[in-house]
Design an enzyme around this catalytic site. Structure first.
Site, short mmCIF file in Angstrom:
data_model
loop_
_atom_site.label_atom_id
_atom_site.label_comp_id
_atom_site.label_asym_id
_atom_site.label_seq_id
_atom_site.Cartn_x
_atom_site.Cartn_y
_atom_site.Cartn_z
N LYS A 283 0.84 -1.19 0.00
CA LYS A 283 0.00 0.00 0.00
C LYS A 283 0.88 1.25 0.00
CE LYS A 283 -4.26 1.55 2.27
NZ LYS A 283 -5.20 1.27 3.38
N GLU A 371 -18.72 -5.78 10.56
CA GLU A 371 -19.64 -5.08 11.46
C GLU A 371 -20.62 -6.03 12.13
OE1 GLU A 371 -18.01 -2.20 8.55
OE2 GLU A 371 -19.00 -4.15 8.34
N ARG A 399 -25.00 -2.33 8.00
CA ARG A 399 -24.66 -3.67 7.53
C ARG A 399 -24.95 -4.73 8.59
NH1 ARG A 399 -20.15 -3.73 3.65
NH2 ARG A 399 -18.99 -5.16 4.98
#
Length: 632
Positions: A283, A371, A399
């Site tokens: 990244k 979640e 969610r």
């Protein structure tokens, strides 16, 4: 002599495919530089895109997009993809009003076959694309690109499980940039990946498996397991093999000479079923300030390219963000109460839980992009006597709605939901707008709902949440800086279900729930200048509703206006039910609910979104005049 820029010759992927393989390295380098420069102008998600530059080039070079479908998970990494797919001339409008979305968006380009901004959706949607393709007799390729972070979401494993049990051809690219689930990558790994993904290996494998069918069933199973185990031992893909994937990798995601031959083999493979290509990337690759940052340059504001230093930003007198106020308030409560724990779903810095974690590492839990698990995990903690705070963005908490209902609310477990990014969020647009939490939580029996009108109120609500030990509660607060009020030295426990009067009037009543209180105060000032004496009240609670306050405002004023930064069915609905039950409308009260419009608003500045939604000072004033039968 300097190289002639190649990116300038690539208006779309068909022109990329006209280049020689030895030119792709230059294209990737120029694409990385263009991405860095564009994000320096607009801000946005930088690190993820820099990590997939070479992969993006290789995919569009080898696959016949847009006929072949490339489906990106989350969408943080798609800026290079947008540059290569005819949107370079608009790339410096990213996340600006009227500009490009920061994520994939179907209405924006035919190269975005599926919209994404929440995690873990790519495998399931790509499987749907592949099945639809086969049912319609087409032969295009379907590729899903999913990051290791998104792979922590349960939905990703549901998709893998389903895909592994089906014969539909599907290519899954695992972009592994953080979890370190791969053994070392290099020349040997690249060679093995090319060998395993080659037609000759697959043909030889198929011959061996066909021969094994002449054996008894037990020996057939042993032969299949032996081949899979031997291959997985060399490559590290045992988990994916067990889920029914044909695993290839790991390969260096920044080495185009490794990527292209492996992806070409996978593209041309004629075998049935899913293939998973494991690509290892970094990244923030190629930009030192991003590589050196703790989050690898995940989300950045405008910055100077040479130094990486941010441009502009708040000055010394800028109020603290609501997120920081929440974190600091929770830290102070945790110093007094060792049962307080904090939970986040892969957003420690975004929710402020990272600050809590530095002081209470053993009481801080980042569960990944999961979640649903976060909510039920919190429920288990609460059931065993802890005081969990689940800090989750409004748009992500939705969610886990079934877990909130089944695992928390029905059992009256005191999970405390700290709902960050409630209301409009600006540049992240439709997919991250916290529009629905008042509505989807307001229908749950026994749940306490609060909304902070300013940062001082947020501090009080954290303390209030700690005190609620017999049922779930939630408090919402917006993105960005507070309004500049003084924070309390000693926070107080608010009386449950009681609002407050900010100023008294006689003709008009403005009842705010949450972040629109400041606009109500400004509107009241303007209305007062026009001879309309105005009361301003802060509801504080949507459940339990302050019924005495609402009935008093309705009885003593000609006009009652409720204002909230939430969707239809929220706070106003609670107020209207009360007024209807009490027969207040029978006496001719002029009541006007002001909520978010029944539409998804595109990305823009938060102020522009509020104005477009009609929740600003000017529209409040107009609404009052209209209710009184006057022109503004």
């Amino acid at each position: 002599m300097p190289e002639t820029p190649l990116l300038d010759t690539v208006g779309d992927p068909s022109e990329l495919r006209a280049l020689r393989p030895d030119q792709l390295r230059q294209v990737a380098d120029e694409l990385r530089a263009e991405t860095i420069d564009a994000v320096s102008v607009t801000g946005g998600h930088l690190g993820a895109g820099l990590g997939v530059v070479e992969l993006t080039v290789a995919l569009h070079y080898l696959f016949d997009t847009p006929s072949d479908r490339i489906i990106w998970d989350v969408g943080h990494q798609v800026y290079p993809h947008k540059i290569l797919t005819g949107r370079r001339d608009r790339i410096r409008t990213l996340r600006q009003g009227g500009g490009l979305s920061g994520f994939t968006k179907r209405s924006e380009s035919e190269y975005d076959p599926f919209g994404a901004a929440h995690a873990s959706t790519s495998i399931s949607s790509a499987l749907g694309f592949s099945v639809a393709r086969d049912l319609q007799g087409r032969d295009n390729k379907v590729v899903a690109v999913i990051g290791d972070g998104a792979m922590t979401g349960g939905m990703a494993f549901e998709g893998l499980n389903n895909a592994g049990a089906m014969a539909n051809k599907l290519i899954l690219v695992l972009n592994d940039n953080e979890m370190s689930i791969a053994p070392p990558v290099g020349a040997l790994s690249a060679y093995l990946s090319r060998l395993i993904s080659s037609k000759s290996y697959r043909s030889l494998r198929d011959i061996g498996l066909q021969m094994s069918r002449r054996f008894p069933d037990s020996l057939q199973r042993s032969a299949r397991r032996a081949e899979s185990y031997a291959r997985s031992l060399l490559t590290g893909g045992t988990l994916f093999e067990q889920l029914g994937m044909f695993y290839v990798g790991p390969i260096d995601g920044h080495n185009i000479d490794h990527l292209v031959p492996v992806l070409r083999n996978v593209r041309d493979d004629q075998a049935e079923g899913p293939i998973l290509v494991h690509v290892v990337t970094e990244k923030g690759k190629g930009y030192a300030p991003a590589e050196g940052s703790e989050d690898k340059g995940h989300g950045v504001g405008k910055f100077d390219v040479a130094s990486g230093a941010p441009k502009g930003g708040g000055g010394a007198n800028t109020p603290p963000s609501y997120t920081r106020v929440f974190a600091d308030a929770l830290i102070e409560e945790a110093r007094r109460d060792e049962k307080i724990v904090a939970i986040t779903a892969a957003m420690p810095s975004g929710t402020g839980v990272d600050r809590f974690g530095k002081i209470f590492p053993d009481r801080t839990f980042d569960v990944g992009l999961a979640e649903q698990h976060a909510v039920t995990f919190a429920a288990g903690l609460a059931a065993e006597g802890m005081r969990p705070f689940a800090a989750i963005y409004s748009t992500f908490l939705q969610r886990a709605f079934d877990q909130i209902v089944h695992d928390v609310a029905i059992q009256s477990l005191p999970v405390r939901f700290a709902i960050d990014r409630a209301g409009f969020v600006g540049a992240d647009g439709q997919t991250h707008c916290g529009a629905f939490d008042i509505t989807y939580l307001g229908c749950l029996p026994g749940t306490v709902l609060m909304a902070a009108a300013d940062e001082a109120e947020l501090v009080h609500m954290v303390t209030t949440a700690v005190s609620i030990d017999d049922r779930p509660c939630a408090f919402r607060y917006p993105r960005g800086s507070g309004v500049g009020v003084t924070l309390p030295d000693i926070p107080e426990v608010l009386p449950i279900g009681r609002g407050r009067i900010i100023q008294e009037g006689t003709t008009v009543a403005l009842l705010s729930y949450g972040s629109r209180l400041q606009d109500c105060l400004k509107a009241a000032e303007e209305l007062g200048a026009n001879g309309l004496s105005t009361t301003v009240a802060d509801a504080r609670f949507a459940k339990p509703l302050d019924e005495d306050l609402v009935k008093r405002l309705a009885a003593n004023h000609q006009v009652l206006v409720t204002v909230e930064e939430g969707s239809i069915g929220g706070f106003a609905s609670q107020v209207m039910h009360l007024l209807a039950r009490e027969g207040v409308f029978d006496s001719g009260l002029a009541y006007r609910p002001m909520v978010m419009p029944d539409m998804f608003l595109d990305h823009d500045t938060p102020a522009a979104q509020v104005e477009r939604a009609g929740l600003d000072r000017a529209r409040i004033v107009t609404t009052v005049h209209s209710a009184l039968g006057k022109t503004a």
